[in-house]
Design a protein around this motif. Structure first.
Motif, short mmCIF file in Angstrom:
data_model
loop_
_atom_site.label_atom_id
_atom_site.label_comp_id
_atom_site.label_asym_id
_atom_site.label_seq_id
_atom_site.Cartn_x
_atom_site.Cartn_y
_atom_site.Cartn_z
N THR A 104 -15.08 11.26 -3.40
CA THR A 104 -14.89 9.95 -4.77
C THR A 104 -13.73 9.28 -3.72
O THR A 104 -13.11 9.38 -2.36
N LEU A 105 -13.18 7.96 -3.60
CA LEU A 105 -12.63 6.62 -3.75
C LEU A 105 -11.09 6.67 -3.76
O LEU A 105 -11.37 6.98 -5.46
N LYS A 106 -10.27 6.42 -3.41
CA LYS A 106 -8.77 6.17 -4.36
C LYS A 106 -8.60 5.07 -3.55
O LYS A 106 -8.52 4.72 -2.70
N PHE A 107 -7.82 3.62 -4.22
CA PHE A 107 -7.54 2.64 -3.97
C PHE A 107 -6.43 2.54 -4.55
O PHE A 107 -5.87 2.36 -5.53
N GLU A 108 -5.41 1.77 -3.26
CA GLU A 108 -4.17 1.85 -3.38
C GLU A 108 -3.41 -0.06 -2.13
O GLU A 108 -3.48 0.08 -1.03
N PRO A 109 -3.05 -1.06 -3.53
CA PRO A 109 -2.65 -2.31 -2.71
C PRO A 109 -1.26 -1.38 -2.04
O PRO A 109 -0.40 -0.28 -2.60
N GLN A 110 -1.33 -2.30 -0.65
CA GLN A 110 -0.42 -1.89 -0.21
C GLN A 110 0.92 -3.06 0.40
O GLN A 110 0.32 -4.43 0.06
N PHE A 111 1.93 -3.28 -0.18
CA PHE A 111 2.68 -4.40 -0.10
C PHE A 111 3.90 -4.42 0.68
O PHE A 111 4.15 -3.25 1.47
N PRO A 112 4.15 -4.96 1.06
CA PRO A 112 4.88 -5.36 1.98
C PRO A 112 6.59 -4.59 1.37
O PRO A 112 6.44 -4.41 0.70
#
Length: 160
Positions: A104-112
């Protein structure tokens, strides 16, 4: 007579000196700890992959194939979305991808750290809704066991 004394003397030395060659047998815990210290836990034996990258023998080329494929798929799925409309100045978004041992996959945006101009909740929801139905991904392998891996991919928005 001297021969008999010499033979007896040599025989006694041989039989009594075996104790000097004996070494204590390490316990099971000691052996386990030594083996665990040898393992490089920050690297995997095989990176995650997909079927189309499987025939590639070179480890680095297979990894590059996987990252290229994943980046391309994410770009395709986000290409026709509202992120480019909401944030026209943003051309690249960093996405933390986690591949779990069960594929399974999990995606998380990374912000400055100083990013107050992004509505993180909107970007999270867009990513969750759009990044579904991926092809089968094989997890990373460490010593023959599937393991969790994480990496950050730069995804270019508005690819033309």
């Amino acid at each position: 007579m001297i021969k008999k004394i010499l033979i007896i003397f040599l025989f006694s030395i041989v039989t009594s000196s075996c104790q000097y060659f004996e070494k204590p047998v390490p316990s099971e815990q000691e052996l386990l700890q030594k083996e665990l210290q040898k393992i490089n836990w920050s690297q995997v034996d095989e990176m995650p992959s997909i079927d189309s990258c499987g025939p590639i023998q070179d480890k680095n080329q297979r990894q590059e194939c996987f990252f290229s494929f994943l980046t391309h798929i994410i770009q395709q799925k986000l290409d026709t979305d509202t992120l480019s409309v909401l944030y026209p100045n943003v051309d690249t978004i960093l996405v933390k991808v986690t591949v779990f041992p069960d594929s399974t996959l999990k995606f998380e945006p990374q912000f400055p750290n100083d990013s107050t101009r992004y509505d993180k909740a909107i970007i999270d929801s867009v990513l969750l809704s759009r990044l579904k139905d991926f092809p089968k991904i094989h997890p990373a392998v460490k010593r023959g066991i599937p393991v969790k891996t994480q990496f950050i991919l730069p995804v270019i928005l508005n690819v033309e």
